[in-house]
Each structure stands twice: as C-alpha cells, then as structure tokens.
Design an enzyme around this catalytic site. Structure first.
Site, PDB file in Angstrom:
ATOM      1  N   GLN A 178       0.818  -1.219   0.000  1.00  0.00           N
ATOM      2  CA  GLN A 178       0.000   0.000   0.000  1.00  0.00           C
ATOM      3  C   GLN A 178       0.853   1.272   0.000  1.00  0.00           C
ATOM      4  OE1 GLN A 178      -3.151   0.240  -0.554  1.00  0.00           O
ATOM      5  NE2 GLN A 178      -3.794  -1.871  -0.273  1.00  0.00           N
ATOM      6  N   SER A 198       2.882  -4.557  -5.239  1.00  0.00           N
ATOM      7  CA  SER A 198       1.916  -5.170  -6.157  1.00  0.00           C
ATOM      8  C   SER A 198       1.494  -4.170  -7.220  1.00  0.00           C
ATOM      9  CB  SER A 198       0.694  -5.621  -5.345  1.00  0.00           C
ATOM     10  OG  SER A 198      -0.320  -6.070  -6.205  1.00  0.00           O
ATOM     11  N   HIS A 200      -1.115  -3.856  -9.229  1.00  0.00           N
ATOM     12  CA  HIS A 200      -2.481  -3.338  -9.393  1.00  0.00           C
ATOM     13  C   HIS A 200      -2.862  -2.299  -8.347  1.00  0.00           C
ATOM     14  CE1 HIS A 200      -5.002  -5.721  -6.419  1.00  0.00           C
ATOM     15  NE2 HIS A 200      -3.893  -6.438  -6.386  1.00  0.00           N
ATOM     16  N   CYS A 324     -18.395 -10.303   5.532  1.00  0.00           N
ATOM     17  CA  CYS A 324     -19.499 -11.208   5.822  1.00  0.00           C
ATOM     18  C   CYS A 324     -18.976 -12.641   5.775  1.00  0.00           C
ATOM     19  CB  CYS A 324     -20.581 -11.005   4.779  1.00  0.00           C
ATOM     20  SG  CYS A 324     -22.126 -11.708   5.271  1.00  0.00           S
TER      21      CYS A 324
HETATM   22  N1  PLP Z   1      -0.552  -6.677   1.278  1.00  0.00           N
HETATM   23  C1  PLP Z   1      -1.352  -5.617   1.429  1.00  0.00           C
HETATM   24  C2  PLP Z   1      -1.048  -4.605   2.499  1.00  0.00           C
HETATM   25  C3  PLP Z   1      -2.465  -5.460   0.607  1.00  0.00           C
HETATM   26  O1  PLP Z   1      -3.270  -4.401   0.771  1.00  0.00           O
HETATM   27  C4  PLP Z   1      -2.717  -6.433  -0.387  1.00  0.00           C
HETATM   28  C5  PLP Z   1      -3.914  -6.336  -1.237  1.00  0.00           C
HETATM   29  O2  PLP Z   1      -4.908  -5.716  -0.872  1.00  0.00           O
HETATM   30  C6  PLP Z   1      -1.831  -7.504  -0.520  1.00  0.00           C
HETATM   31  C7  PLP Z   1      -0.762  -7.603   0.337  1.00  0.00           C
HETATM   32  C8  PLP Z   1      -2.036  -8.562  -1.544  1.00  0.00           C
HETATM   33  O3  PLP Z   1      -1.660  -8.079  -2.827  1.00  0.00           O
HETATM   34  P1  PLP Z   1      -2.181  -8.818  -4.137  1.00  0.00           P
HETATM   35  O4  PLP Z   1      -3.620  -8.480  -4.288  1.00  0.00           O
HETATM   36  O5  PLP Z   1      -1.351  -8.245  -5.237  1.00  0.00           O
HETATM   37  O6  PLP Z   1      -1.940 -10.267  -3.949  1.00  0.00           O
END
Ligand code: PLP
Length: 385
Positions: A178, A198, A200, A324
């Site tokens: 993040q 990541s 995306h 949920c």
């Molecule tokens: N770590 C954190 C802090 C995340 O917010 C997320 C996804 O929301 C992930 C790991 C996982 O990443 P990915 O969706 O690319 O597997």
C-alpha cells in the site's frame, strides 16, 4: 450512471500510458525473453528496462528486483524463502494488523513448527515498538511488519524498525503493497532486507508484483524450474505485466508530489465534510501519520455493508471494515486489534482516493454520505428516534 471510484486500496485503474506501453507485448512482441534469437532478445531488453524503472522508484539496484505474480506471492516468497535459508531458528515476528497475505502465511507456518509473535497496536493503530524490541531474540528467524496499513492507511516507522532489527542481526521484510507509489521510499538509505509490492495498487494491471531482496540476503528459490529472475523465481515472465509495472513506477515517481498534495487535499476535504455533517462518526487510525489517499471512518449504530449498498446506488465505490463470513458480520481484524468498539467497527467505511479523482466527485460523496447515514440511523434499532 457515472462510477465514482474511491476504492483504490483494493485496486486501481490501469493508467492509459501503462496500457499503451503493454499493448505491443500482447500483439507483435510475443517472443520469449529467454530465447537466443533477437526477436526474443528485444523483449528481454524491455524487461531489463522495466527492472531499472522499478529500481529507480525504490532507490535500489535493478538486480535486487524479482518479478512475481502479485503482492501475496511476494509476501509468501519473502517469508518462506528466508525461513528456508535461516537454519534452525523457529521464531517469526509480525503484527496483528498485517494483510492476510502475511498473517495467514505466518499462522500457517505455526503448523510446521514455527512460533509466531503478533505485535499489538494501540487505539490509533500505532505499533508497540517496545513489545517488538523485547520480542526479538536469538531464535528469531524473521520479522515481517507492513509499511502502511491497507485499511486505515496508518504508516509504521519502518526505517526505525528496520534499524532496530538490523542491530539485533535479524532479517527484516516489509509488505509495502500500500505504500509504494503513495509515499516516497528510498531503499539506498534503508536497512530493509526484503520488500513486497503489487502492480495493481499503483495503476498497473493485476497479475504482476515485485519482491525486492537486498544483495547478500539469503533467500531460497521459491519457484523452482528455469533460470528466470536469476534462479529465484522460475517461470516464463509475464512480459506485458512487467513492462506495465515499469511504466507505472515511472509514473508514480512523476505523480508522487500530486499524491501528497492534491490527492491528500481531496481526502482531507472529504473527511472533514463527512465528519462535520454526520454525528457520532470518527476517523480510525493515526490521523497525522497516514497514507495521503486513505480515510477510514466509523459511523456508530449502523452497518458498513448497508452504507456500501446505498453508496453503490449512486455509483460510489468504497469498502467496509467488516467481512461477511459464515452468515455473521465479522468486524475487521485491524479495527479489532485497535480496540475500536464493536458498534463502531461494524459501521466503518474506507475511502481510498487516487490521482484520477476530482474535487467534484469529493463534493458529491460529501453531500451523499450524511444523507445515507441519516437514513440508515432512522432504521437502526440502536438509535432512539
Ligand atoms: N498486502 C497488502 C497490504 C495489501 O493491501 C494487499 C492487497 O490488498 C496484498 C498484500 C495482496 O496483494 P495482491 O492483491 O497483489 O496479492
């Protein structure tokens, strides 16, 4: 109906420039980067370029970048790969507010002989540094603490933590999924050993991630097969994803100031308007030390899911702090760890903005939210009307 997208901590729009960059690799440039011919070789050069672009955003060396498929894979690889190289040590330290990609991996390792210490946070989501320091001992194989929390946006003092861990001779991994692209990072001045990101979450497509591994850090290969990624992560490369991530990192560098000025201003304006016009609401997390795009607000006496459904009617996308599960609404583990009261944890909403949001959108959401809260409170059995 226009979509107003304020759920950027869940995923982001692929930037136009990123999409354009990857299109040739979905059509004419389909060679395998490992091939001996120049048709494949030209693709290999583009991967090398993307590696430099990612390294430039992080302030590290290109050969410290390993491309993976997502943040979850990077977290798994860092934790399991470093444990496999850590000899007989059996203790892992993490925090109670990690993403399931870290927390789930660590808890799973408990079934394989490892002991896990989950460090507490205070009511503002700040990590207990004293507990962390006291927990590190000679049996500690790895410490994995996130850079910034996905639900509240709270930023941990990662450089301080990294220095503390380094001084005790342990390996330190941080899940920066993040943080990357939202706040500046400089690994050249850091004691972090491994870092996950990541694509995306920073306007690249889904299916591409990175694990940064500082030179000299011992890590067992986590995918065994071909020689890709210097033998650390076998498998033919996701070339369009890698090229896209490279471009997204270049853009993140370019827009970093905007993220911390215009995006932050929009977040602050939204939050202020909602709090002023919705009684019994408050922000979750350390307001002075948060990602510039994230606001997590609790609304007493009503449920987050109900708010989301009503926001959805106006095309507004956000997230709630409860999931949920098995028919009951379970408040998020992050808010529970912070001790947010049950009634408020249930009614929490996360707005996460990006550079694609506008002030007009903020004004629209700021106008609708108090109306929605008011309407739901009228139906709530917990409010005396
Ligand atoms: N770590 C954190 C802090 C995340 O917010 C997320 C996804 O929301 C992930 C790991 C996982 O990443 P990915 O969706 O690319 O597997």
């Amino acid at each position: 109906m226009k979509t107003i997208y304020m759920d950027n901590n869940a995923t982001t729009k692929v930037a136009d420039e990123v999409r354009e960059e990857m299109i040739p690799f979905l059509s004419e440039l389909y060679g395998n980067p490992s091939s001996m011919h120049s048709f494949g070789g030209q693709v290999g050069h583009k991967i090398a370029n993307a590696r430099r672009q990612v390294a430039s955003l992080l302030g590290c060396q290109p050969d410290e970048i390993i491309f993976t498929s997502c943040g979850t894979e990077s977290d798994n690889a860092a934790i399991k790969g470093s444990l496999a190289a850590a000899g007989n040590k059996t203790k892992i330290i993490t925090s109670r507010v990690e993403h399931p990609a870290v927390l789930g991996t660590c808890r799973d390792l408990e079934h394989h002989g490892y002991s896990i210490v989950e460090i507490a946070v205070d009511k503002n989501g700040r990590i207990d540094l004293e507990q962390l320091e006291q927990s590190i001992d000679d049996d500690t194989a790895l410490v994995s603490i996130m850079y910034a929390n996905n639900e509240t946006g709270v930023i941990f003092p990662i450089e301080k933590i990294a220095n503390m861990i380094k001084s005790k001779g342990c390996i330190f991994h941080t899940d920066a999924v993040q943080a990357v692209g939202k706040i500046p990072l400089d690994l050249s001045k850091s004691s972090i050993d491994m870092l996950s990101l990541s694509g995306h979450k920073l306007h690249a497509p889904k299916g591409i991630g990175v694990l940064y591994v500082r030179k000299g850090t011992r890590l067992a290969p986590f995918m065994v097969g071909g020689h890709q990624e210097a033998g650390k992560r076998a498998g033919t490369e996701n070339v369009p994803g890698i090229v896209a991530l490279g471009k997204a990192c270049e853009l993140a560098n370019k827009y970093m100031d905007e993220e911390n000025t215009r995006v932050k201003e929009m977040r602050d304006a939204l939050e202020k308007a909602i709090l002023e016009n919705s009684p019994d609401s408050f922000v979750n997390g350390d307001v002075d030390n948060r990602l510039p795009n994230t606001s997590n607000i609790s609304f007493e006496y009503i449920e987050g899911e109900a708010i989301l459904l009503m926001l959805n009617k106006y095309g507004i996308c956000a997230s709630s702090g409860s999931a949920c599960t098995s028919g009951s609404l379970e408040p998020s583990h992050v808010l529970r760890a912070m001790g947010v009261p049950f009634t408020a944890a249930h009614g929490s909403i996360r707005f996460s903005l990006s550079r694609y949001n506008t002030m007009d959108e903020v004004n629209f959401v700021a106008e609708k939210m108090p109306e929605i809260v008011n309407q739901l409170r009228k139906l709530s059995p917990f409010v005396k009307n």
